[in-house]
Design a protein around this motif. Structure first.
Motif, PDB file in Angstrom:
ATOM      1  N   THR A  74       0.854  -1.180   0.000  1.00 45.01           N
ATOM      2  CA  THR A  74       0.000   0.000   0.000  1.00 45.01           C
ATOM      3  C   THR A  74       0.898   1.241   0.000  1.00 45.01           C
ATOM      4  N   PRO A  75       0.372   2.402  -0.380  1.00 45.46           N
ATOM      5  CA  PRO A  75       1.198   3.612  -0.437  1.00 45.46           C
ATOM      6  C   PRO A  75       1.868   3.985   0.880  1.00 45.46           C
ATOM      7  N   GLY A  76       1.247   3.639   2.001  1.00 45.17           N
ATOM      8  CA  GLY A  76       1.824   4.029   3.281  1.00 45.17           C
ATOM      9  C   GLY A  76       2.665   2.969   3.944  1.00 45.17           C
ATOM     10  N   GLU A  77       2.670   1.749   3.398  1.00 46.95           N
ATOM     11  CA  GLU A  77       3.391   0.656   4.040  1.00 46.95           C
ATOM     12  C   GLU A  77       4.127  -0.143   2.974  1.00 46.95           C
ATOM     13  N   ILE A  78       5.426   0.080   2.865  1.00 48.55           N
ATOM     14  CA  ILE A  78       6.204  -0.620   1.847  1.00 48.55           C
ATOM     15  C   ILE A  78       7.650  -0.733   2.313  1.00 48.55           C
ATOM     16  N   ASP A  79       8.240  -1.884   2.081  1.00 42.20           N
ATOM     17  CA  ASP A  79       9.646  -2.093   2.407  1.00 42.20           C
ATOM     18  C   ASP A  79      10.248  -2.996   1.349  1.00 42.20           C
ATOM     19  N   ALA A  80      11.536  -3.280   1.482  1.00 42.64           N
ATOM     20  CA  ALA A  80      12.232  -4.066   0.456  1.00 42.64           C
ATOM     21  C   ALA A  80      11.612  -5.444   0.288  1.00 42.64           C
ATOM     22  N   ALA A  81      11.206  -6.060   1.400  1.00 38.11           N
ATOM     23  CA  ALA A  81      10.644  -7.410   1.319  1.00 38.11           C
ATOM     24  C   ALA A  81       9.308  -7.414   0.580  1.00 38.11           C
ATOM     25  N   ALA A  84       9.849  -6.865  -3.145  1.00 42.47           N
ATOM     26  CA  ALA A  84      10.330  -8.086  -3.798  1.00 42.47           C
ATOM     27  C   ALA A  84       9.194  -9.076  -4.008  1.00 42.47           C
ATOM     28  N   LEU A  85       8.324  -9.204  -3.003  1.00 40.94           N
ATOM     29  CA  LEU A  85       7.187 -10.115  -3.124  1.00 40.94           C
ATOM     30  C   LEU A  85       6.237  -9.657  -4.224  1.00 40.94           C
ATOM     31  N   GLU A  86       5.984  -8.361  -4.284  1.00 40.35           N
ATOM     32  CA  GLU A  86       5.085  -7.820  -5.313  1.00 40.35           C
ATOM     33  C   GLU A  86       5.607  -8.146  -6.715  1.00 40.35           C
ATOM     34  N   MET A  87       6.883  -7.925  -6.934  1.00 42.55           N
ATOM     35  CA  MET A  87       7.457  -8.182  -8.253  1.00 42.55           C
ATOM     36  C   MET A  87       7.526  -9.679  -8.548  1.00 42.55           C
ATOM     37  N   ALA A  88       7.786 -10.483  -7.529  1.00 38.65           N
ATOM     38  CA  ALA A  88       7.843 -11.930  -7.733  1.00 38.65           C
ATOM     39  C   ALA A  88       6.485 -12.470  -8.175  1.00 38.65           C
ATOM     40  N   ILE A  89       5.429 -11.991  -7.533  1.00 33.56           N
ATOM     41  CA  ILE A  89       4.079 -12.415  -7.915  1.00 33.56           C
ATOM     42  C   ILE A  89       3.764 -11.969  -9.336  1.00 33.56           C
ATOM     43  N   LEU A  90       4.105 -10.720  -9.664  1.00 38.23           N
ATOM     44  CA  LEU A  90       3.848 -10.221 -11.014  1.00 38.23           C
ATOM     45  C   LEU A  90       4.535 -11.084 -12.062  1.00 38.23           C
ATOM     46  N   HIS A  91       5.806 -11.416 -11.835  1.00 41.00           N
ATOM     47  CA  HIS A  91       6.534 -12.216 -12.821  1.00 41.00           C
ATOM     48  C   HIS A  91       5.969 -13.633 -12.922  1.00 41.00           C
ATOM     49  N   ARG A  92       5.471 -14.183 -11.820  1.00 36.83           N
ATOM     50  CA  ARG A  92       4.823 -15.496 -11.892  1.00 36.83           C
ATOM     51  C   ARG A  92       3.568 -15.417 -12.754  1.00 36.83           C
ATOM     52  N   VAL A  93       2.799 -14.344 -12.585  1.00 32.91           N
ATOM     53  CA  VAL A  93       1.584 -14.163 -13.384  1.00 32.91           C
ATOM     54  C   VAL A  93       1.940 -13.985 -14.858  1.00 32.91           C
TER      55      VAL A  93
END
Length: 353
Positions: A74-81, A84-93
């Motif tokens: 979310t815009p107010g809660e984001i960190d490196a982990a 990484a998870l967001e991009m990993a899911i996108l690439h799996r899709v």
């Protein structure tokens, strides 16, 4: 010809609306996907699964289009982990979609990818370069999602649509981005009052479905017609507890408060409250989409009237000024405390060396 459309993140505020609209189309067969139980129309097939671990190849078998709305940040809660998870899911899709011959991908970005900079055109069109402010990680991440999605379609006989909505709101509810922006504009705020835009979630869902129907390829802004000028926003919000400081000072204060855990507002949001980043919607309208809600209507329906709204305007102003003074005093006191702690630690380190 019946097209099969899979929607990830189908249980979310946007996803449920997209699924409902798609299910009303006579030429669309809908597959709704989420990690939690789904309450979908009876004609919709549902799958409860984790995009990070499920066999997406079998899930997307026979699917023509994927609307990827699932997100872990979310815009107010984001960190490196979480990034990484967001991009990993996108690439799996994306990988599963490529393996199963999906011919259309639709994903959500944000108008924030243009960045909030001095000299931005008003409004910004899709021809403008993307320059998200580098210390607002959420906008930078959405830019990376754009590149991956559009790259998936390059040099292949497929299409990829990336939608760039402005701040999204719903009935009696501010979206996370709209809430962060609102919070950053009160208390100790940066100088500058840019125009703003608010997009109703129903209009965003309709825009996504339009992109699916028209098999749109490329990037497109999503926003109501026009924007709310600063004076009109002031009239809508009423008196606010606000102390104005230069943008540099506001970012410095926000950074210290953020690191000390005194504020939920990331410092990178400050430029977006002091410089314009409103967008044009001509390209989206050209696809046949029309917003049902104006910026002002979206703002009004998303805000709960508070107890102060029942007081006379003069009394509201007096209370707002008093609250601003208290906010400034508490913040400055907190900053002074932090500075003393830093100095004390530095002195201790010198004595110990």
């Amino acid at each position: 010809m019946i097209r099969r459309v899979a929607v990830t993140g189908a249980a979310g505020s946007v996803g449920t609306r997209v699924v409902a609209l798609l299910s009303d189309l006579s030429d669309c067969d809908v597959l709704a996907i989420d990690r939690i139980e789904l309450d979908a129309p009876p004609t919709v097939e549902t799958k409860r699964l984790d995009l990070m671990s499920a066999d997406l190849g079998s899930v997307f078998a026979g699917v023509d289009a994927v609307v990827h709305l699932a997100t872990t940040v979310t815009p107010g809660e984001i960190d490196a982990a979480s990034e990484a998870l967001e991009m990993a899911i996108l690439h799996r899709v994306l990988d599963a979609a490529m393996e199963t011959d999906v011919t259309q991908m639709v994903s959500l970005s944000t108008a924030m990818v243009y960045g909030a900079w001095v000299g931005n055109p008003v409004p910004i069109t899709e021809d403008a370069a993307t320059r998200p402010n580098p210390d607002f990680g959420w906008a930078v991440l959405r830019g990376e999602i754009e590149k991956a999605t559009l790259g998936w379609a390059s040099d292949r006989d497929v299409v990829a649509a990336v939608l760039r909505p402005t701040a999204v709101v719903a009935q009696d509810h501010l979206g996370q981005l709209a809430r962060v922006l609102h919070t950053a504009r009160i208390g100790i705020a940066a100088e500058g009052d840019p125009p703003v835009q608010y997009l109703h979630v129903d209009d965003l869902a309709a825009a996504i479905v339009t992109a699916v129907e028209r098999e749109f390829d490329g990037v497109v802004n999503v926003a109501p017609d026009g924007w709310i000028p600063p004076d009109a926003l002031h009239d809508l919000e009423g008196p606010q507890a606000r102390v104005r400081v230069p943008t540099v000072a506001a970012r410095w204060i926000a950074a210290i408060r953020w690191r000390a855990g005194l504020s939920p507002i990331p410092p990178g949001i400050v430029p977006y409250t002091s410089h314009s980043w409103v967008v044009a919607n001509d390209r989206m309208r050209g696809l046949g989409w029309e917003p049902r809600w104006t910026n002002e209507e979206a703002w009004v329906v998303s805000h709960h009237p508070g107890p102060l709204d029942r007081l006379p305007a003069r009394k509201q102003q007096e209370l707002a000024l008093a609250a601003a003074g208290v906010t400034a005093a508490l913040t400055l006191g907190g900053l002074g405390f932090l500075v003393r702690r830093i100095r004390r630690k530095t002195s201790d380190a010198v004595l110990d060396s």
